[in-house]
Design an enzyme around this catalytic site. Sequence first.
Site, PDB file in Angstrom:
ATOM      1  N   LYS A  25       0.846  -1.201   0.000  1.00  0.00           N
ATOM      2  CA  LYS A  25       0.000   0.000   0.000  1.00  0.00           C
ATOM      3  C   LYS A  25       0.881   1.252   0.000  1.00  0.00           C
ATOM      4  O   LYS A  25       0.680   2.164  -0.773  1.00  0.00           O
ATOM      5  CB  LYS A  25      -0.918  -0.035   1.225  1.00  0.00           C
ATOM      6  CG  LYS A  25      -1.817   1.166   1.346  1.00  0.00           C
ATOM      7  CD  LYS A  25      -2.801   1.005   2.504  1.00  0.00           C
ATOM      8  CE  LYS A  25      -3.546   2.317   2.713  1.00  0.00           C
ATOM      9  NZ  LYS A  25      -4.514   2.250   3.798  1.00  0.00           N
ATOM     10  N   GLU A  47      10.406  -4.690   4.761  1.00  0.00           N
ATOM     11  CA  GLU A  47      10.546  -6.083   4.324  1.00  0.00           C
ATOM     12  C   GLU A  47      10.232  -6.223   2.829  1.00  0.00           C
ATOM     13  O   GLU A  47      10.951  -6.883   2.077  1.00  0.00           O
ATOM     14  CB  GLU A  47       9.567  -6.975   5.114  1.00  0.00           C
ATOM     15  CG  GLU A  47       9.857  -7.090   6.586  1.00  0.00           C
ATOM     16  CD  GLU A  47       9.077  -6.081   7.415  1.00  0.00           C
ATOM     17  OE1 GLU A  47       8.894  -4.923   6.959  1.00  0.00           O
ATOM     18  OE2 GLU A  47       8.665  -6.450   8.531  1.00  0.00           O
ATOM     19  N   GLY A 105      -4.998  -1.914   4.920  1.00  0.00           N
ATOM     20  CA  GLY A 105      -4.201  -3.057   4.461  1.00  0.00           C
ATOM     21  C   GLY A 105      -4.909  -4.383   4.661  1.00  0.00           C
ATOM     22  O   GLY A 105      -4.997  -5.215   3.753  1.00  0.00           O
ATOM     23  N   ARG A 106      -5.452  -4.584   5.865  1.00  0.00           N
ATOM     24  CA  ARG A 106      -6.067  -5.883   6.170  1.00  0.00           C
ATOM     25  C   ARG A 106      -7.466  -6.030   5.580  1.00  0.00           C
ATOM     26  O   ARG A 106      -8.122  -7.054   5.780  1.00  0.00           O
ATOM     27  CB  ARG A 106      -6.072  -6.117   7.684  1.00  0.00           C
ATOM     28  CG  ARG A 106      -6.671  -4.975   8.496  1.00  0.00           C
ATOM     29  CD  ARG A 106      -6.285  -5.101   9.976  1.00  0.00           C
ATOM     30  NE  ARG A 106      -6.758  -3.985  10.779  1.00  0.00           N
ATOM     31  CZ  ARG A 106      -6.078  -2.857  10.972  1.00  0.00           C
ATOM     32  NH1 ARG A 106      -4.908  -2.685  10.408  1.00  0.00           N
ATOM     33  NH2 ARG A 106      -6.558  -1.904  11.741  1.00  0.00           N
ATOM     34  N   GLU A 159      -5.058  -7.000  14.694  1.00  0.00           N
ATOM     35  CA  GLU A 159      -4.529  -5.679  14.329  1.00  0.00           C
ATOM     36  C   GLU A 159      -5.667  -4.644  14.406  1.00  0.00           C
ATOM     37  O   GLU A 159      -5.443  -3.481  14.728  1.00  0.00           O
ATOM     38  CB  GLU A 159      -3.898  -5.703  12.927  1.00  0.00           C
ATOM     39  CG  GLU A 159      -2.941  -4.532  12.680  1.00  0.00           C
ATOM     40  CD  GLU A 159      -2.157  -4.621  11.370  1.00  0.00           C
ATOM     41  OE1 GLU A 159      -2.778  -4.527  10.305  1.00  0.00           O
ATOM     42  OE2 GLU A 159      -0.917  -4.785  11.425  1.00  0.00           O
ATOM     43  N   HIS A 163      -5.263 -33.620  16.494  1.00  0.00           N
ATOM     44  CA  HIS A 163      -4.144 -34.461  16.923  1.00  0.00           C
ATOM     45  C   HIS A 163      -3.031 -33.623  17.529  1.00  0.00           C
ATOM     46  O   HIS A 163      -1.888 -34.073  17.634  1.00  0.00           O
ATOM     47  CB  HIS A 163      -3.647 -35.298  15.746  1.00  0.00           C
ATOM     48  CG  HIS A 163      -4.713 -36.213  15.231  1.00  0.00           C
ATOM     49  ND1 HIS A 163      -4.951 -37.460  15.765  1.00  0.00           N
ATOM     50  CD2 HIS A 163      -5.664 -36.022  14.283  1.00  0.00           C
ATOM     51  CE1 HIS A 163      -5.980 -38.013  15.152  1.00  0.00           C
ATOM     52  NE2 HIS A 163      -6.441 -37.153  14.237  1.00  0.00           N
ATOM     53  N   LYS A 170       9.196  -0.831  14.404  1.00  0.00           N
ATOM     54  CA  LYS A 170       9.797  -0.399  13.129  1.00  0.00           C
ATOM     55  C   LYS A 170      10.868   0.648  13.400  1.00  0.00           C
ATOM     56  O   LYS A 170      11.969   0.603  12.837  1.00  0.00           O
ATOM     57  CB  LYS A 170       8.726   0.227  12.222  1.00  0.00           C
ATOM     58  CG  LYS A 170       7.803  -0.745  11.534  1.00  0.00           C
ATOM     59  CD  LYS A 170       6.893   0.019  10.563  1.00  0.00           C
ATOM     60  CE  LYS A 170       5.742  -0.821  10.056  1.00  0.00           C
ATOM     61  NZ  LYS A 170       4.774  -0.067   9.272  1.00  0.00           N
TER      62      LYS A 170
HETATM   63  O1  F6P Z   1       2.091  -4.201   9.920  1.00  0.00           O
HETATM   64  C1  F6P Z   1       1.634  -2.929   9.627  1.00  0.00           C
HETATM   65  C2  F6P Z   1       1.113  -2.808   8.243  1.00  0.00           C
HETATM   66  O2  F6P Z   1       0.932  -1.459   8.015  1.00  0.00           O
HETATM   67  C3  F6P Z   1      -0.169  -3.572   7.982  1.00  0.00           C
HETATM   68  O3  F6P Z   1      -1.294  -2.931   8.469  1.00  0.00           O
HETATM   69  C4  F6P Z   1      -0.115  -3.680   6.498  1.00  0.00           C
HETATM   70  O4  F6P Z   1      -1.040  -4.607   6.043  1.00  0.00           O
HETATM   71  C5  F6P Z   1       1.319  -4.070   6.308  1.00  0.00           C
HETATM   72  O5  F6P Z   1       2.012  -3.312   7.267  1.00  0.00           O
HETATM   73  C6  F6P Z   1       1.886  -3.864   4.936  1.00  0.00           C
HETATM   74  O6  F6P Z   1       1.909  -2.527   4.577  1.00  0.00           O
HETATM   75  P1  F6P Z   1       2.142  -2.096   3.076  1.00  0.00           P
HETATM   76  O7  F6P Z   1       1.057  -2.666   2.270  1.00  0.00           O
HETATM   77  O8  F6P Z   1       2.123  -0.601   3.084  1.00  0.00           O
HETATM   78  O9  F6P Z   1       3.492  -2.624   2.636  1.00  0.00           O
END
Ligand code: F6P
Length: 535
Positions: free
Chosen positions: A198, A204, A259-260, A345, A376, A504
Amino acid sequence: MDGPRCDRTEAWAALAGHYEAHGRQFDLREAFARDPGRFASLSVEAPEVFADLSKNLVDLATLKFLVDLARECRLEARRDALLRGEPVNGTEGRAVLHTALRAPRGQGPFSGEVHATLDAMLAYAETVRDTAASGIRHVVNIGIGGSDLGPQMAVPALDAFVHPGLQFHFVANVDGHDLAPVLRRLKPAETLFIIASKTFTTQETMANAHAAKAWFLANSERAGGADIAKHFVATTTNVKAAAEFGISTTFGFWDWVGGRYSLWSAIGLPLAVAIGAENFRALLAGAHAMDRHFAEAPLPRNLPVLLGLLDVWYRNFHRFTSRSVAPYHQGLKRLPAYLQQLEMESNGKRVDLDGEPLAYGTSPVVWGEPGTNGQHAYFQMLHQGTDVIPVEFVLVKRPTHALPELHAKLLANGLAQSQALMLGKTTEQALGERAPTASAQLDPTVLAKHRTFPGNRPSTTLLLDQLTPHSLGALIAMYEHRVFTSGALWGINSFDQWGVELGKALCSDLLPRLASGDAAGLDGSTAGLLARLRG
Ligand code: F6P
């Protein structure tokens, strides 16, 4: 706050009284014996989802008090504000309009932009699916959190609908053990990388995207020419950053898509490639059907509302701290992980909308594994552990495979578990049974105590006819609205996630220290660990 906080309402006090008088000692077995119509009165039909709520620690009076609470907390007004696009995410000053992403053309807010992007994305997905022309065999989604978990959950869930000539990979972790094994199996010319973020700034995702690009350039040069434009696309609200990365094909979305809650947006591109445009539209239509149900069904028959109310009942009155999700469908193996982000979240918050600390619990821990595997492993604890953990079974009546003898066993197992949790087994019953594997040396009364099940452990069974794009869409939308309901009652902002910020920021501070060894100002534990990691 717009409306009273739940713990300051009359309904909350009434619920507390009801809990003391009837809730604490409520016994499911007695409730079924008292009321032969319990299953009928406590089951709810919503689009694509039939829910049996009768094995929960509630009766009609409990539900009436809970609905009173919802009304006093102005749930309907809050729901309507959400659906109208008011800025209900106050800390970020944003609307929350994932429902607009699945509204039919011409109906929801921002319909023109939503459908133009959807049309473009689905047309692109179809070009990738034409594998003879595209040459693509592998699709690698690089994203994390909401930019990963939705498609990662939905692609295996809809495996029966997935293009047989394409393989899908989901890389999220900045741990190179996630990306490296995927790259080992790829050829650049056959691979499409989707960089899903987003913000297009997430550490990452950016690290993995740069590593994938370097691998692609290094390996394609050997294979005769690198075509980033053909092999990399981005799904993001930050088109400028994607262009700077070197990506020319971008599918955008908007800051009002959390995002979620973004599976329905361009973030769904890997799923659209997997199942095709028509099926993706069916997913959206299923979600929209659930949106209508949420918007229109009266509260006592509104499934997401009832589930959200149950969450409040269990968390705040019974004080249960977790809920286990057991999908009896292997395709839903990532549903618990998806729900962990969606619920924890969203509702893992400790202050109300005015920033005041809460005097009551919010999100339960959500966890689980597909049945029968979980049986199990941790089901022992569900049956005989010291904590009561409500379980949510997801059963699917008709499989999308042709192995009916397996499916009957699966369904029987799911039914048996919810039955066992409720019925339990008395010590007298255990005493009357043979236990061939038990020690012959042990006093039978001691053994019977080990083999006693308290029972009266609550569960919900969600029943789908078949797992299809349409029913999956409805199921996931149901969960979204359930999370909204409990969050609205708790008076929290379900749509921000400040809790991920601190780690972060500290990571940015520690990264150069790992290289330099500078431990100045660090706490003793972090300094000690840093030294060992560098040693
Ligand atoms: O973990 C925080 C967060 O902002 C989530 O809410 C989101 O889904 C994820 O990081 C990924 O963010 P982005 O889509 O901006 O890379």
